[in-house]
Design a protein around this motif. Structure first.
Motif, short mmCIF file in Angstrom:
data_model
loop_
_atom_site.label_atom_id
_atom_site.label_comp_id
_atom_site.label_asym_id
_atom_site.label_seq_id
_atom_site.Cartn_x
_atom_site.Cartn_y
_atom_site.Cartn_z
N SER A 2 0.83 -1.20 0.00
CA SER A 2 0.00 0.00 0.00
C SER A 2 0.87 1.26 0.00
CB SER A 2 -0.91 0.00 1.23
OG SER A 2 -1.64 1.18 1.28
N ARG A 3 0.65 2.10 -0.98
CA ARG A 3 1.34 3.39 -1.05
C ARG A 3 0.24 4.45 -1.04
NH1 ARG A 3 4.16 -0.23 -3.86
NH2 ARG A 3 2.79 -0.12 -5.63
N ASP A 4 0.25 5.27 0.01
CA ASP A 4 -0.85 6.20 0.23
C ASP A 4 -0.58 7.63 -0.22
OD1 ASP A 4 -2.26 4.10 1.38
OD2 ASP A 4 -1.56 4.58 3.40
N THR A 5 0.61 7.92 -0.69
CA THR A 5 0.92 9.29 -1.08
C THR A 5 1.44 9.33 -2.51
OG1 THR A 5 3.22 9.21 -0.32
CG2 THR A 5 1.55 9.89 1.30
N TYR A 6 1.35 10.50 -3.08
CA TYR A 6 1.89 10.72 -4.42
C TYR A 6 3.39 10.43 -4.43
CZ TYR A 6 3.25 13.18 -8.67
OH TYR A 6 3.76 13.49 -9.90
N GLU A 7 4.09 10.94 -3.40
CA GLU A 7 5.54 10.77 -3.33
C GLU A 7 5.93 9.29 -3.25
OE1 GLU A 7 3.81 12.98 -1.49
OE2 GLU A 7 4.56 14.85 -2.33
N ALA A 8 5.21 8.51 -2.45
CA ALA A 8 5.52 7.08 -2.31
C ALA A 8 5.30 6.35 -3.63
CB ALA A 8 4.66 6.46 -1.22
N ASN A 9 4.25 6.71 -4.33
CA ASN A 9 3.97 6.07 -5.62
C ASN A 9 5.00 6.48 -6.67
OD1 ASN A 9 1.34 4.39 -5.75
ND2 ASN A 9 0.90 6.07 -4.36
N MET A 10 5.40 7.74 -6.68
CA MET A 10 6.42 8.18 -7.64
C MET A 10 7.76 7.50 -7.34
SD MET A 10 5.33 9.94 -10.10
CE MET A 10 6.93 10.40 -10.74
N GLN A 11 8.08 7.35 -6.08
CA GLN A 11 9.32 6.66 -5.72
C GLN A 11 9.29 5.21 -6.21
OE1 GLN A 11 10.14 6.35 -1.51
NE2 GLN A 11 12.33 6.20 -1.89
N ASP A 28 9.39 -13.97 -13.46
CA ASP A 28 8.37 -14.38 -12.48
C ASP A 28 7.80 -13.19 -11.71
OD1 ASP A 28 8.63 -17.10 -13.12
OD2 ASP A 28 10.40 -17.25 -11.85
N GLU A 29 8.60 -12.16 -11.54
CA GLU A 29 8.16 -10.97 -10.80
C GLU A 29 7.43 -9.97 -11.70
OE1 GLU A 29 10.17 -7.54 -7.98
OE2 GLU A 29 11.47 -8.73 -9.28
N LEU A 30 7.63 -10.08 -12.98
CA LEU A 30 7.15 -9.07 -13.92
C LEU A 30 5.63 -8.89 -13.90
CD1 LEU A 30 8.13 -7.03 -15.93
CD2 LEU A 30 8.05 -8.78 -17.69
N GLU A 31 4.88 -9.97 -13.81
CA GLU A 31 3.41 -9.85 -13.83
C GLU A 31 2.90 -9.05 -12.64
OE1 GLU A 31 -0.60 -12.61 -14.11
OE2 GLU A 31 1.34 -13.58 -13.86
N THR A 32 3.37 -9.40 -11.45
CA THR A 32 2.95 -8.68 -10.25
C THR A 32 3.43 -7.24 -10.28
OG1 THR A 32 3.02 -10.72 -8.98
CG2 THR A 32 3.07 -8.69 -7.73
N LEU A 33 4.67 -7.06 -10.67
CA LEU A 33 5.26 -5.73 -10.70
C LEU A 33 4.54 -4.82 -11.69
CD1 LEU A 33 7.56 -4.12 -9.43
CD2 LEU A 33 9.00 -4.84 -11.33
N SER A 34 4.13 -5.36 -12.83
CA SER A 34 3.42 -4.52 -13.80
C SER A 34 2.05 -4.09 -13.29
CB SER A 34 3.32 -5.16 -15.17
OG SER A 34 3.05 -6.50 -15.12
N ARG A 35 1.37 -4.95 -12.53
CA ARG A 35 0.09 -4.55 -11.93
C ARG A 35 0.29 -3.43 -10.91
NH1 ARG A 35 -1.29 -10.26 -10.82
NH2 ARG A 35 -2.16 -11.04 -12.74
N GLU A 36 1.31 -3.59 -10.06
CA GLU A 36 1.62 -2.57 -9.06
C GLU A 36 2.03 -1.26 -9.72
OE1 GLU A 36 4.18 -3.58 -5.77
OE2 GLU A 36 3.65 -5.69 -5.99
N PHE A 37 2.81 -1.35 -10.79
CA PHE A 37 3.24 -0.17 -11.52
C PHE A 37 2.03 0.57 -12.10
CE2 PHE A 37 4.88 2.29 -15.03
CZ PHE A 37 6.13 2.72 -14.60
N ALA A 38 1.12 -0.18 -12.71
CA ALA A 38 -0.08 0.43 -13.29
C ALA A 38 -0.93 1.11 -12.22
CB ALA A 38 -0.90 -0.62 -14.03
N ALA A 39 -1.05 0.49 -11.06
CA ALA A 39 -1.83 1.07 -9.96
C ALA A 39 -1.15 2.35 -9.44
CB ALA A 39 -1.99 0.06 -8.83
N ALA A 40 0.16 2.33 -9.31
CA ALA A 40 0.90 3.50 -8.85
C ALA A 40 0.77 4.65 -9.85
CB ALA A 40 2.37 3.16 -8.63
N ARG A 41 0.87 4.32 -11.13
CA ARG A 41 0.73 5.33 -12.18
C ARG A 41 -0.67 5.96 -12.15
NH1 ARG A 41 -1.33 5.34 -17.28
NH2 ARG A 41 -0.40 6.79 -18.74
N GLN A 42 -1.69 5.12 -12.01
CA GLN A 42 -3.06 5.64 -11.97
C GLN A 42 -3.29 6.50 -10.73
OE1 GLN A 42 -5.29 5.16 -14.59
NE2 GLN A 42 -6.21 6.88 -13.52
N PHE A 43 -2.74 6.09 -9.59
CA PHE A 43 -2.84 6.89 -8.37
C PHE A 43 -2.29 8.30 -8.63
CE2 PHE A 43 -1.29 8.76 -4.50
CZ PHE A 43 -2.21 8.41 -3.53
#
Length: 70
Positions: A2-11, A28-43
């Protein structure tokens, strides 16, 4: 994670990009990481849109270019 701030997501985005550039992400990490990346970008996009809306409302511009206000 969970990243609750703009700064945390940008980092997270910046660190992920650096890891990808250095080929430090396993397939093996790429699928999970790409979902997290997309969520951070949208945030970040949502946060910037909200800030822009508040600034426009505060300034009373409603998206008009500065020279066109009456």
């Amino acid at each position: 994670m969970s990243r609750d701030t703009y700064e945390a997501n940008m980092q997270f985005i910046e660190q992920t990009l650096k890891r990808l550039e250095r080929n430090e992400v396993s397939i093996d990490e790429l699928e999970t990481l790409s979902r997290e990346f997309a969520a951070a970008r949208q945030f970040c996009l949502d946060r910037l849109a909200r800030i822009e809306s508040v600034v426009q409302a505060t300034l009373g511009t409603d998206g008009e270019p500065a020279g066109e206000r009456r």
